[in-house]
Design a protein around this motif. Structure first.
Motif, PDB file in Angstrom:
ATOM      1  N   UNK A 171       0.658  -1.161   0.704  1.00  0.00           N
ATOM      2  CA  UNK A 171       0.324  -0.135   0.006  1.00  0.00           C
ATOM      3  C   UNK A 171       0.799   0.985   0.454  1.00  0.00           C
ATOM      4  N   UNK A 172       1.895   0.802   0.473  1.00  0.00           N
ATOM      5  CA  UNK A 172       2.747   2.878   1.009  1.00  0.00           C
ATOM      6  C   UNK A 172       3.633   2.462  -0.401  1.00  0.00           C
ATOM      7  N   UNK A 173       3.604   1.659  -1.287  1.00  0.00           N
ATOM      8  CA  UNK A 173       4.622   1.688  -2.408  1.00  0.00           C
ATOM      9  C   UNK A 173       3.612   2.045  -3.788  1.00  0.00           C
ATOM     10  N   UNK A 174       2.043   1.863  -3.962  1.00  0.00           N
ATOM     11  CA  UNK A 174       1.772   2.014  -4.440  1.00  0.00           C
ATOM     12  C   UNK A 174       1.497   2.927  -5.155  1.00  0.00           C
ATOM     13  N   UNK A 175       1.671   4.660  -4.684  1.00  0.00           N
ATOM     14  CA  UNK A 175       2.003   5.595  -5.121  1.00  0.00           C
ATOM     15  C   UNK A 175       3.076   5.750  -5.758  1.00  0.00           C
ATOM     16  N   UNK A 176       4.309   5.792  -5.392  1.00  0.00           N
ATOM     17  CA  UNK A 176       5.250   5.863  -5.376  1.00  0.00           C
ATOM     18  C   UNK A 176       5.759   4.922  -7.299  1.00  0.00           C
ATOM     19  N   UNK A 177       4.862   3.807  -6.741  1.00  0.00           N
ATOM     20  CA  UNK A 177       4.754   3.057  -8.511  1.00  0.00           C
ATOM     21  C   UNK A 177       3.964   3.558  -9.467  1.00  0.00           C
ATOM     22  N   UNK A 178       3.023   4.177  -9.356  1.00  0.00           N
ATOM     23  CA  UNK A 178       1.630   4.225 -10.093  1.00  0.00           C
ATOM     24  C   UNK A 178       2.757   5.974 -10.573  1.00  0.00           C
ATOM     25  N   UNK A 179       3.217   6.911  -9.697  1.00  0.00           N
ATOM     26  CA  UNK A 179       4.485   8.013 -10.313  1.00  0.00           C
ATOM     27  C   UNK A 179       5.411   7.194 -11.062  1.00  0.00           C
ATOM     28  N   UNK A 180       6.289   6.484 -11.162  1.00  0.00           N
ATOM     29  CA  UNK A 180       6.872   5.905 -11.877  1.00  0.00           C
ATOM     30  C   UNK A 180       5.921   6.006 -13.303  1.00  0.00           C
ATOM     31  N   UNK A 181       5.223   4.854 -13.519  1.00  0.00           N
ATOM     32  CA  UNK A 181       4.602   5.032 -14.526  1.00  0.00           C
ATOM     33  C   UNK A 181       4.070   5.956 -15.002  1.00  0.00           C
ATOM     34  N   UNK A 182       3.580   6.756 -14.858  1.00  0.00           N
ATOM     35  CA  UNK A 182       3.171   8.259 -15.032  1.00  0.00           C
ATOM     36  C   UNK A 182       4.817   8.722 -15.707  1.00  0.00           C
ATOM     37  N   UNK A 183       5.851   8.588 -15.296  1.00  0.00           N
ATOM     38  CA  UNK A 183       6.800   9.467 -16.030  1.00  0.00           C
ATOM     39  C   UNK A 183       8.148   8.451 -16.682  1.00  0.00           C
ATOM     40  N   UNK A 184       7.673   7.346 -17.118  1.00  0.00           N
ATOM     41  CA  UNK A 184       8.107   6.338 -17.913  1.00  0.00           C
ATOM     42  C   UNK A 184       7.754   5.693 -18.439  1.00  0.00           C
ATOM     43  N   UNK A 185       6.302   5.894 -19.020  1.00  0.00           N
ATOM     44  CA  UNK A 185       5.777   4.546 -19.622  1.00  0.00           C
ATOM     45  C   UNK A 185       5.292   5.378 -20.846  1.00  0.00           C
ATOM     46  N   UNK A 186       5.599   4.026 -21.778  1.00  0.00           N
ATOM     47  CA  UNK A 186       6.041   4.351 -23.114  1.00  0.00           C
ATOM     48  C   UNK A 186       6.016   3.317 -24.078  1.00  0.00           C
ATOM     49  N   UNK A 187       5.523   3.510 -25.578  1.00  0.00           N
ATOM     50  CA  UNK A 187       5.258   1.896 -25.886  1.00  0.00           C
ATOM     51  C   UNK A 187       6.186   0.751 -26.104  1.00  0.00           C
ATOM     52  N   UNK A 253      17.154   4.348  -9.913  1.00  0.00           N
ATOM     53  CA  UNK A 253      18.872   3.256 -10.424  1.00  0.00           C
ATOM     54  C   UNK A 253      18.405   1.912 -10.291  1.00  0.00           C
ATOM     55  N   UNK A 254      18.478   0.714  -9.498  1.00  0.00           N
ATOM     56  CA  UNK A 254      18.593  -0.407  -9.913  1.00  0.00           C
ATOM     57  C   UNK A 254      18.050  -0.847 -11.399  1.00  0.00           C
ATOM     58  N   UNK A 255      16.644  -0.177 -11.590  1.00  0.00           N
ATOM     59  CA  UNK A 255      16.429  -1.041 -12.852  1.00  0.00           C
ATOM     60  C   UNK A 255      16.531   0.120 -13.730  1.00  0.00           C
ATOM     61  N   UNK A 256      17.527   0.904 -13.896  1.00  0.00           N
ATOM     62  CA  UNK A 256      18.307   1.432 -15.217  1.00  0.00           C
ATOM     63  C   UNK A 256      17.131   2.176 -16.046  1.00  0.00           C
ATOM     64  N   UNK A 257      15.789   2.826 -14.914  1.00  0.00           N
ATOM     65  CA  UNK A 257      14.661   3.034 -16.040  1.00  0.00           C
ATOM     66  C   UNK A 257      15.192   4.302 -16.846  1.00  0.00           C
ATOM     67  N   UNK A 258      15.781   5.437 -16.429  1.00  0.00           N
ATOM     68  CA  UNK A 258      16.134   6.217 -18.038  1.00  0.00           C
ATOM     69  C   UNK A 258      16.805   6.359 -18.921  1.00  0.00           C
ATOM     70  N   UNK A 259      17.658   4.647 -18.814  1.00  0.00           N
ATOM     71  CA  UNK A 259      18.328   4.157 -20.067  1.00  0.00           C
ATOM     72  C   UNK A 259      17.053   3.662 -20.536  1.00  0.00           C
ATOM     73  N   UNK A 260      16.316   2.877 -20.023  1.00  0.00           N
ATOM     74  CA  UNK A 260      15.432   1.896 -20.459  1.00  0.00           C
ATOM     75  C   UNK A 260      14.516   2.495 -20.747  1.00  0.00           C
ATOM     76  N   UNK A 261      13.946   3.395 -20.542  1.00  0.00           N
ATOM     77  CA  UNK A 261      12.902   4.158 -20.875  1.00  0.00           C
ATOM     78  C   UNK A 261      13.765   5.261 -23.047  1.00  0.00           C
ATOM     79  N   UNK A 262      14.575   5.671 -22.677  1.00  0.00           N
ATOM     80  CA  UNK A 262      15.800   6.155 -23.946  1.00  0.00           C
ATOM     81  C   UNK A 262      15.398   4.727 -25.555  1.00  0.00           C
TER      82      UNK A 262
END
Length: 293
Positions: A171-187, A253-262
């Motif tokens: 429950x505590x992680x839910x808003x953090x994960x939702x915020x990440x999906x808004x920032x990094x979700x793409x095709x 950092x751990x999942x390297x989201x910035x590189x994955x997104x680009x």
């Protein structure tokens, strides 16, 4: 200016406080957490209570009660050092306050201790923390759809959260994960969730233990090419989760989201260019065929 900034911050937080108060979980938790304080300090309630004070005042804490409350404060401060969200801070305060209340009430009178413990059990069974309902770009899987979706297009990178509604950490992680999906979700980079409390077969297939003792919930798994590439938290030889902080910074950092997104955006752009070139090539081919005729 020094006075204006806190007032503006307070006004900004008023809508959030109102939403909290609108949920029965929080007012009842506050009441249970402050139960001993009310019983000991409010004059109509504290009259006739036993006390170990030298002056015999039943409406004030004795030295042992002060020690217990100080110990509670120290534990809450230690636990909150690793907390990330406000919900986690508040949850720790509620949990340890109720534990201290149980000890204090049993010390005061065993009947009051049993009554308070019963109220806490009823509260835990009937009143759950409110579920996050904010904006998100997350696909929810069932036991039948998760395998199909992961295998449908292996060019898509998936980050899937395995969660359970009864877990406070989830429950505590839910808003953090939702915020990440808004920032990094793409095709080419998608976010998913699956409720392993509702679909235990999924937990078994992906080797995620739902036992509270293993502390494996929530679990984040990165899927690339339809196969698991990494997961957090990692699991030790005893089957317990290695301690890991589910903060937004750690996930990035751990999942390297910035590189994955680009990389995902670049891949999807190339796919779009190829798909646009195909109709042009088809038209040219048809034009040449007509000329030949």
């Amino acid at each position: 200016m020094a006075v204006l900034a806190p007032l503006l911050a307070l006004l900004y937080s008023v809508p959030g406080i109102c939403r909290w108060l609108a949920q029965p979980y929080y007012p009842l938790s506050v009441l249970l957490s402050a139960a001993f304080l009310l019983v000991r300090k409010v004059p109509p309630l504290c009259q006739g209570l036993p006390s170990q004070r030298e002056d015999g005042n039943p409406c004030d804490f004795d030295w042992r009660e002060v020690e217990i409350l100080m110990f509670l404060s120290a534990i809450v401060m230690m636990k909150n050092r690793r907390s990330i969200t406000v919900d986690q801070h508040v949850g720790n305060i509620f949990m340890f306050s109720k534990v201290a209340n149980v000890i204090l009430f049993f010390r005061l009178d065993i009947r009051m201790g049993l009554l308070y413990l019963t109220l806490c059990i009823v509260f835990l069974m009937t009143c759950k923390p409110p579920i996050y309902l904010g904006p998100e770009y997350i696909k929810y899987f069932s036991d039948k759809t998760i395998d199909e979706e992961l295998a449908r297009d292996k060019r898509i990178t998936w980050i899937v959260e395995f969660f359970a509604n009864w877990s406070n950490e989830c429950q505590s992680f839910a808003p953090i994960y939702a915020d990440l999906s808004l920032k990094y979700n793409c095709a080419g980079l998608c976010f998913g969730k699956v409720d392993v409390g509702r679909y235990p077969d999924v937990a078994t297939r992906y080797k995620v233990s739902t036992s509270p003792l293993t502390k494996q919930l929530p679990t984040l798994i990165l899927f690339q090419g339809g196969k698991e590439a990494m997961r957090r938290p990692q699991i030790d030889k005893k089957g317990r989760a290695v301690s890991w902080n589910f903060s937004e910074e750690n996930v990035i950092r751990e999942f390297n989201l910035n590189e994955l997104y680009q990389r995902a955006k670049k891949t999807s752009k190339q796919s779009e260019e190829i798909s646009e070139e195909r109709p042009i090539a088809t038209e040219l081919l048809n034009g040449e065929t007509k000329k030949d005729k």
